[in-house]
Write a protein that holds these residues in place. Structure first.
Motif, PDB file in Angstrom:
ATOM      1  N   PRO A 203      29.163  60.376  10.147  1.00 20.61           N
ATOM      2  CA  PRO A 203      28.104  59.508   9.632  1.00 20.61           C
ATOM      3  C   PRO A 203      26.766  60.237   9.612  1.00 20.61           C
ATOM      4  N   ASN A 204      25.868  59.759   8.794  1.00 27.54           N
ATOM      5  CA  ASN A 204      24.541  60.385   8.666  1.00 27.54           C
ATOM      6  C   ASN A 204      23.639  59.882   9.792  1.00 27.54           C
ATOM      7  N   ILE A 205      23.531  60.677  10.839  1.00 24.60           N
ATOM      8  CA  ILE A 205      22.717  60.316  12.015  1.00 24.60           C
ATOM      9  C   ILE A 205      21.671  61.396  12.202  1.00 24.60           C
ATOM     10  N   SER A 206      20.447  60.976  12.412  1.00 27.62           N
ATOM     11  CA  SER A 206      19.351  61.941  12.543  1.00 27.62           C
ATOM     12  C   SER A 206      19.218  62.448  13.978  1.00 27.62           C
ATOM     13  N   GLY A 207      18.430  63.507  14.123  1.00 20.78           N
ATOM     14  CA  GLY A 207      18.076  64.017  15.442  1.00 20.78           C
ATOM     15  C   GLY A 207      19.200  64.768  16.136  1.00 20.78           C
ATOM     16  N   SER A 208      18.981  65.028  17.426  1.00 15.97           N
ATOM     17  CA  SER A 208      19.944  65.804  18.209  1.00 15.97           C
ATOM     18  C   SER A 208      21.264  65.055  18.388  1.00 15.97           C
ATOM     19  N   ALA A 209      21.209  63.719  18.457  1.00 17.06           N
ATOM     20  CA  ALA A 209      22.447  62.942  18.577  1.00 17.06           C
ATOM     21  C   ALA A 209      23.323  63.160  17.348  1.00 17.06           C
ATOM     22  N   GLY A 210      22.687  63.275  16.174  1.00 15.76           N
ATOM     23  CA  GLY A 210      23.429  63.532  14.948  1.00 15.76           C
ATOM     24  C   GLY A 210      24.125  64.877  14.984  1.00 15.76           C
ATOM     25  N   VAL A 211      23.459  65.875  15.553  1.00 16.72           N
ATOM     26  CA  VAL A 211      24.067  67.211  15.679  1.00 16.72           C
ATOM     27  C   VAL A 211      25.307  67.130  16.573  1.00 16.72           C
ATOM     28  N   ALA A 212      25.190  66.422  17.706  1.00 14.05           N
ATOM     29  CA  ALA A 212      26.311  66.279  18.642  1.00 14.05           C
ATOM     30  C   ALA A 212      27.482  65.555  17.988  1.00 14.05           C
ATOM     31  N   VAL A 213      27.192  64.503  17.260  1.00 14.21           N
ATOM     32  CA  VAL A 213      28.257  63.727  16.600  1.00 14.21           C
ATOM     33  C   VAL A 213      28.949  64.569  15.533  1.00 14.21           C
ATOM     34  N   ARG A 214      28.194  65.298  14.729  1.00 15.23           N
ATOM     35  CA  ARG A 214      28.794  66.137  13.687  1.00 15.23           C
ATOM     36  C   ARG A 214      29.675  67.221  14.308  1.00 15.23           C
ATOM     37  N   TYR A 215      29.238  67.762  15.432  1.00 17.31           N
ATOM     38  CA  TYR A 215      30.052  68.768  16.119  1.00 17.31           C
ATOM     39  C   TYR A 215      31.387  68.151  16.535  1.00 17.31           C
ATOM     40  N   ALA A 216      31.323  66.949  17.123  1.00 14.19           N
ATOM     41  CA  ALA A 216      32.549  66.286  17.586  1.00 14.19           C
ATOM     42  C   ALA A 216      33.500  66.011  16.415  1.00 14.19           C
ATOM     43  N   TYR A 217      32.968  65.599  15.295  1.00 15.32           N
ATOM     44  CA  TYR A 217      33.815  65.381  14.112  1.00 15.32           C
ATOM     45  C   TYR A 217      34.504  66.680  13.705  1.00 15.32           C
ATOM     46  N   GLY A 218      33.780  67.780  13.805  1.00 12.79           N
ATOM     47  CA  GLY A 218      34.351  69.071  13.447  1.00 12.79           C
ATOM     48  C   GLY A 218      35.444  69.537  14.393  1.00 12.79           C
ATOM     49  N   ALA A 219      35.490  68.942  15.597  1.00 13.74           N
ATOM     50  CA  ALA A 219      36.502  69.333  16.590  1.00 13.74           C
ATOM     51  C   ALA A 219      37.789  68.525  16.455  1.00 13.74           C
ATOM     52  N   ILE A 220      37.790  67.469  15.643  1.00 13.92           N
ATOM     53  CA  ILE A 220      38.984  66.630  15.488  1.00 13.92           C
ATOM     54  C   ILE A 220      40.158  67.494  15.020  1.00 13.92           C
ATOM     55  N   GLY A 221      41.300  67.306  15.675  1.00 10.18           N
ATOM     56  CA  GLY A 221      42.508  68.049  15.310  1.00 10.18           C
ATOM     57  C   GLY A 221      42.719  69.308  16.124  1.00 10.18           C
ATOM     58  N   ALA A 263      21.400  59.251  31.687  1.00 12.23           N
ATOM     59  CA  ALA A 263      20.731  57.990  32.038  1.00 12.23           C
ATOM     60  C   ALA A 263      21.685  56.829  31.789  1.00 12.23           C
ATOM     61  N   ARG A 264      21.713  55.862  32.709  1.00 14.12           N
ATOM     62  CA  ARG A 264      22.584  54.694  32.559  1.00 14.12           C
ATOM     63  C   ARG A 264      22.045  53.766  31.477  1.00 14.12           C
ATOM     64  N   ILE A 265      22.941  53.303  30.598  1.00 11.66           N
ATOM     65  CA  ILE A 265      22.582  52.347  29.551  1.00 11.66           C
ATOM     66  C   ILE A 265      23.650  51.257  29.516  1.00 11.66           C
ATOM     67  N   SER A 266      23.332  50.152  28.848  1.00 11.60           N
ATOM     68  CA  SER A 266      24.295  49.054  28.737  1.00 11.60           C
ATOM     69  C   SER A 266      25.165  49.245  27.495  1.00 11.60           C
ATOM     70  N   ARG A 267      26.247  48.503  27.437  1.00  7.59           N
ATOM     71  CA  ARG A 267      27.147  48.577  26.276  1.00  7.59           C
ATOM     72  C   ARG A 267      26.418  48.156  25.007  1.00  7.59           C
ATOM     73  N   SER A 268      25.553  47.154  25.127  1.00  6.43           N
ATOM     74  CA  SER A 268      24.827  46.662  23.949  1.00  6.43           C
ATOM     75  C   SER A 268      23.813  47.678  23.430  1.00  6.43           C
ATOM     76  N   SER A 269      23.435  48.650  24.275  1.00  8.22           N
ATOM     77  CA  SER A 269      22.456  49.673  23.872  1.00  8.22           C
ATOM     78  C   SER A 269      23.108  50.933  23.308  1.00  8.22           C
ATOM     79  N   LEU A 270      24.455  50.965  23.274  1.00  8.00           N
ATOM     80  CA  LEU A 270      25.161  52.176  22.837  1.00  8.00           C
ATOM     81  C   LEU A 270      24.718  52.644  21.459  1.00  8.00           C
ATOM     82  N   GLN A 271      24.490  53.949  21.354  1.00 10.60           N
ATOM     83  CA  GLN A 271      24.166  54.575  20.072  1.00 10.60           C
ATOM     84  C   GLN A 271      25.044  55.812  19.900  1.00 10.60           C
ATOM     85  N   PRO A 272      25.296  56.232  18.644  1.00 10.84           N
ATOM     86  CA  PRO A 272      26.067  57.448  18.433  1.00 10.84           C
ATOM     87  C   PRO A 272      25.468  58.621  19.214  1.00 10.84           C
ATOM     88  N   GLY A 273      26.338  59.385  19.866  1.00 10.23           N
ATOM     89  CA  GLY A 273      25.897  60.510  20.699  1.00 10.23           C
ATOM     90  C   GLY A 273      25.919  60.186  22.179  1.00 10.23           C
TER      91      GLY A 273
END
Length: 320
Positions: A203-221, A263-273
């Motif tokens: 997905p199109n996600i900005s910032g450093s979280a987007g970089v981490a997510v794109r890396y993870a997608y590239g590791a699938i398989g 940092a601890r966050i709640s389930r409702s606060s979850l964001q990609p990354g």
């Protein structure tokens, strides 16, 4: 003997034989596919916890190596300082011997000369202070040097003990892997899944979280490899480490240590990354949105994207 009696005896012997043979038949029965799958899941969970303990030990060794290097760097200058202080104290001793020890003090106190008695007493006090400072400097330099050497010895001893533990841990993992792979061959016809190429688009996600997510997608398989953090294989904490490393953030290679580092966050606060941690902190995954995670599941399997509710969740972490 009557024919009826012979028949009854034959039936009794046949029944006893059947009773004796029945348990052996049951014992030889092959496990069902469902039983094999259950064994595989149980073994995989246990093995992953062992792998994460192995990773934690590796992190401890890295920290000790860094501490040992710092201590070694400190010891060099301290050694030189201690040697200079020792030379100064030695010079004091030689001077005292040549001058008769108190001759200088007597000369300052004897009548004559232009200096007044208070001035002479002040000079004597200053001389005494200088000598004491030299001696104190030597003592402090020696104390610091001994302290740092003691710390270094303790650090190196810990490293040696950890290296033995690491070797034992690796041996156990390899033995457990062999058993798990045998179960997988029985159930699926092969020990490991065939590596595949990712067909999912990140997905199109900005910032450093987007970089981490794109890396993870590239590791699938790519395959699960214990103790690995890419690029050809990963274990669970190795994948989250590598994804965030690509984004310029540092995480330790252990799920429990990543829990402490985020940092601890709640389930409702979850964001990609964000990271999703599972019960007992034996497994961690990367949240990619829509209730989905990407993770390195267990030995024999490949990195995949799936629903995040794969097992009881302990909590969620945001990389700082």
């Amino acid at each position: 003997m009557s024919s009826l009696r012979i028949l009854l005896r034959a039936l009794a012997v046949a029944g006893l034989s059947a009773a004796l043979l029945a348990p052996a038949s049951v014992a030889r029965a092959e496990p069902t596919p469902a039983e094999l799958t259950k064994q595989i899941e149980k073994s995989s969970t246990e093995l992953e916890r062992i792998v994460e303990s192995y990773n934690k030990l590796n992190e401890g060794i890295k920290a000790n190596k860094a501490a040992a290097a710092m201590l070694q760097a400190k010891i060099g200058p301290l050694q030189a300082q201690a040697e200079r202080s020792q030379a100064d104290v030695g010079l004091l001793a030689v001077t005292a011997y040549k001058t008769g020890g108190m001759r200088t003090a007597r000369a300052l106190l004897e009548p004559g000369g232009s200096a007044t008695l208070p001035e002479r007493l002040g000079a004597l006090d200053q001389l005494s202070r200088q000598r004491q400072a030299t001696i104190n400097g030597f003592t402090e330099s020696q104390r610091q040097l001994i302290d740092q050497k003691t710390r270094l010895d303790a650090t190196l001893a810990r490293q040696a003990a950890q290296a033995k533990q690491l070797a034992a841990g690796k041996k156990k993992i390899e033995a457990d892997l062999a058993k798990l792979y045998q179960l997988r061959r029985q159930a699926y016809g092969r020990a490991t899944e065939a590596p595949t190429r990712s067909t999912s688009s990140a997905p199109n996600i900005s910032g450093s979280a987007g970089v981490a997510v794109r890396y993870a997608y590239g590791a699938i398989g790519k395959p699960y490899v214990y103790g690995a953090d890419g690029p050809d294989g990963y274990d669970c904490s190795g994948l989250t480490l590598a994804a965030w490393r690509a984004a310029g953030k540092s995480l330790p290679h252990n799920a429990a240590m990543q829990w402490d580092a985020t940092a601890r966050i709640s389930r409702s606060s979850l964001q990609p990354g964000d990271l999703v941690f599972y019960d007992g902190l034996g497994h961690v995954s990367l949240y990619v949105g829509g209730g989905q995670i990407i993770d390195a599941p267990s030995a024999g399997r490949n990195v995949l994207k799936r629903d995040m509710n794969i097992m009881p969740i302990q909590g969620y972490g945001r990389v700082r």
